[in-house]
Every structure is written in structure tokens, then in C-alpha cells.
Enzyme design. Structure first.
Site, PDB file in Angstrom:
ATOM      1  N   GLU A   1       6.330  -1.521  -3.109  1.00 22.68           N
ATOM      2  CA  GLU A   1       4.891  -1.310  -3.288  1.00 22.68           C
ATOM      3  C   GLU A   1       4.403  -0.370  -2.196  1.00 22.68           C
ATOM      4  O   GLU A   1       4.805  -0.486  -1.035  1.00 22.68           O
ATOM      5  CB  GLU A   1       4.150  -2.651  -3.203  1.00 22.68           C
TER       6      GLU A   1
ATOM      7  N   GLU B   1      -6.590   0.141   1.311  1.00 22.34           N
ATOM      8  CA  GLU B   1      -6.910  -1.273   1.178  1.00 22.34           C
ATOM      9  C   GLU B   1      -7.955  -1.634   2.224  1.00 22.34           C
ATOM     10  O   GLU B   1      -7.772  -1.373   3.423  1.00 22.34           O
ATOM     11  CB  GLU B   1      -5.657  -2.117   1.385  1.00 22.34           C
TER      12      GLU B   1
END
Length: 376
Positions: free
Chosen positions: A141, A146
Site C-alpha cells: 500500500e 493522509e
């Protein structure tokens, strides 16, 4: 012992290319305009991956509830949290998660031009990628962006399976805040880096009209750049047919192949936009109370819906580039069709971060260095 100058110069040429790699990527896919949502799958299920207090809507719900749509005035895509409904206990608030139908292999680079990203107490937004056909974290990933709650900056990073043995080693990056270096880590926390640009998240990001995130997914390593809108390089435009990474400068985060065999740890990546509430990252008291008051769910998710007026993505475009000459060049144009499907993505879990990038020197620079040595 002093080596002859010519031998020294040859050694320089042999050693340097191992760490100084730039590449040119050619456009193969663009998501933008009225058809942006056509090539993405809506999750259509409650958040069972990040344990957030949201129900991710289907494509039909996204349209009918105005949570996922293309603004007719700007031609930009809006993905948002429901900010009009009072949610009764113990129900969840509606939000959006979309995953690209197409995956992108090693040797790819993607650019996301975002004018506004979600923020606020209980809010956990991300733009990331994962291997949809693998059981997370197998296949890897990449977290490009974020944020959480009202924290002033975003973070970046990688998540890999422990057996892949990935770590961040000797990065060349702008970030000076490395949170973790083991890309598996305790509870799959990943190797995370803070985006130290003060405009990388929240109200500051919005006030600057957002900016551009660039992710390079290469055999030589993974790198992430971020530029506020006023600082976007002239080589990075929606109309660009190629991008030369030597024009991008030092990345914000960099994870060189010296610490991670990219081909072993990562499979082709599907791109994801998501915004959940509370969950594994925003809810824990030691994180939530850093910037917010009360209880994440009790005092925010089921209270005043206007608390989520800023919990939306405003996306101009996402464009994918590749070094693979056999990649589908015809897909470099805007995608076309209706508004997405209702298929759920097989996605990952929480915490994400960033990586580092090697110094970009061109071959002429190295040759010049060798000639200088010969002249001594």
C-alpha cells in the site's frame, strides 16, 4: 594507496548510477471532467476496513444524496461526507470511498490535483493505493496523502507484508519527521513520514487552494512530492503528455529500493479516495484529544451535521503516467461513460505514511565530474 585518476573516474561512473536515477513517464490515463467517476468503483458498504463510523455509499446513493458528483461550474469532482443529516445513535454517517477500476504497475507515476481535502474533528481522509487482488497488506500500500482531525499537517508512507522485509533506508527527502521506518511494523503501522509542508492539510491547504501530489512507483523506489498551488512546477500541468522526474526536485518522502525490493513487496496498485470518521486513526483518545475535544463519535458524528461542512474532496484531475511503452496510450484521454459501479473494493486498513527520493543528477553531470577528475 592513491588510485590513478582514470580508474577513480571510472569508479565514480560505476557507483553513482546506482543511486541517481531520473525517469521520463508518458501519459496513459486521465480521470477528469464530467466523466471522472466512470472508472471508479464505489465501496457500497459500511466501513469494515478502517472501522470508521460511516456507511460508504453506492454510486446511486452518491448521486442521489449529492455526495459524489462533478460540479457543473468548475468541472471538478466533489466527494463528501453527509453534512445535512442528523444521525441517530448508534447509526453511522454516510460518506464516500472510491477505488479505480484500473490498476497501475511498477513503472508508473500518478498526479493528483486537489483543490480541497476533508478536515475537521473526527475526519480521516486519504488518497492512497493498494493491490486490490491481494489480501492486505500483501501486495503493498502507498499512502500519498493522509490527514486526521485538526492536525496541522498530513503524512505519507508505505505498508507491506512483514515477510517482504521493507524499511526506509537512507532516503533523500524534504521531510525531517520520520515517524517509523519498518514498512510492516507493529499492527501494520507502516513506515510513515510527516509531510512537513505547513500547507499540506486542513484549513491551510484549503486557503492555498490545495495543490498537487505526485507519486512515483518505480523499481528504484517510491517517492512522493507535494506542491502548494503557487509552487507547482511548470512541467506539471493537466495537459502534460510526459513528466521528467528530474524537473521535480527533491521529494517530500522517499523510500529507496535499497531498503525494499519493490517488485517483491508491491503488486499493481489501484488508486483510492476515502474519507471516514473516527476509525482506527482518528478515534483513539491519545490522537483525538491532541486537536479536538469530547468523544469522537458521541460529540461529533451524531451531533451537528454542519461540523462536516469542510469534509469534502474537490479534485481537478488524476493523471497516470508510465515508462512502459506497451501501456495503453489511448487511455491517456479523459475516461467516459456513466457514474461508476457499486462494486466494493477489497481494501486495506489504517495508518499511512511516505518515503524518500534519490538525488536527481543527469548523465551529463556525471560525465562532467569524470572529465574534471581526468584534468587533475
Amino acid at each position: 594507496m592513491v588510485l590513478p585518476r582514470f580508474i577513480t573516474a571510472v569508479l565514480v561512473l560505476l557507483i553513482l548510477p546506482l543511486s541517481i536515477q531520473a525517469a521520463t513517464y508518458n501519459a496513459i490515463k486521465e480521470y477528469s471532467g464530467a466523466t471522472f467517476l466512470d472508472d471508479w468503483d464505489f465501496y457500497g458498504h459500511y466501513d469494515d476496513k478502517m472501522n470508521g463510523d460511516v456507511n460508504f455509499v453506492t454510486a446511486a446513493q452518491g448521486v442521489s444524496e449529492k455526495l459524489a458528483y462533478v460540479d457543473p461550474n468548475t468541472s471538478r469532482t466533489i466527494l463528501k461526507v453527509d453534512n445535512t443529516t442528523t444521525v441517530p445513535y448508534p447509526e453511522k454517517r454516510n460518506a464516500v470511498r472510491i477505488t479505480s477500476k484500473q490498476s497501475h504497475e511498477v513503472g508508473s507515476l500518478w498526479v493528483a490535483d486537489i483543490y480541497h481535502a476533508p478536515y475537521g474533528c473526527s475526519v480521516w481522509p486519504a488518497f492512497w493505493s493498494f493491490a486490490q487482488d491481494a489480501a492486505w497488506p500483501a501486495g503493498g500500500e502507498i499512502d500519498t496523502f493522509e490527514g486526521v482531525n485538526l492536525h496541522p499537517t498530513a503524512q505519507m508512507g508505505l505498508h507491506t507484508e512483514g515477510s517482504a522485509g521493507c524499511s526506509q533506508i537512507n532516503p533523500t527527502q524534504l521531510s525531517t519527521l520520520v515517524n517509523t521506518t519498518d514498512c510492516a511494523g507493529t499492527n501494520n503501522a507502516g513506515c510513515m513520514v510527516t509531510n512537513t509542508n505547513p500547507n499540506s492539510y486542513g484549513a491551510a491547504f484549503a486557503q492555498q487552494q490545495g495543490g498537487v501530489f505526485i507519486t512515483e512507483f518505480a523499481e528504484s523506489g517510491i517517492s512522493i512530492w507535494f506542491y502548494s498551488r503557487k509552487d507547482i512546477p511548470s512541467s506539471v500541468t493537466q495537459g502534460a503528455t510526459s513528466i521528467d522526474t528530474s524537473t521535480l526536485g527533491t521529494p517530500m518522502g522517499n523510500w529507496p529500493a535499497a531498503g525494499c525490493d519493490i517488485n517483491k513487496a508491491f503488486q499493481p496498485q489501484n488508486l483510492v479516495f476515502t474519507v471516514t470518521l473516527c476509525g482506527d486513526f482518528a478515534r483513539p483518545e491519545n490522537i483525538f484529544t491532541q486537536t479536538c475535544t469530547g468523544k469522537c463519535y458521541d460529540d461529533w458524528v451524531i451531533k451537528d451535521p454542519s461540523s462536516y461542512d469542510n469534509a469534502y474532496f474537490d479534485i481537478s484531475y488524476v493523471k497516470v503516467f508510465s515508462t512502459n511503452p506497451s501501456a495503453t496510450q489511448s487511455s491517456a484521454t479523459t475516461s467516459s461513460g456513466a457514474t461508476g459501479t457499486q462494486t466494493g473494493a477489497q481494501a486495506s486498513s489504517s495508518n499511512r505514511s511516505d518515503k524518500l527520493k534519490v538525488t536527481l543528477l543527469s548523465v551529463p553531470v556525471v560525465v562532467s565530474a569524470m572529465l574534471d577528475l581526468l584534468m587533475l
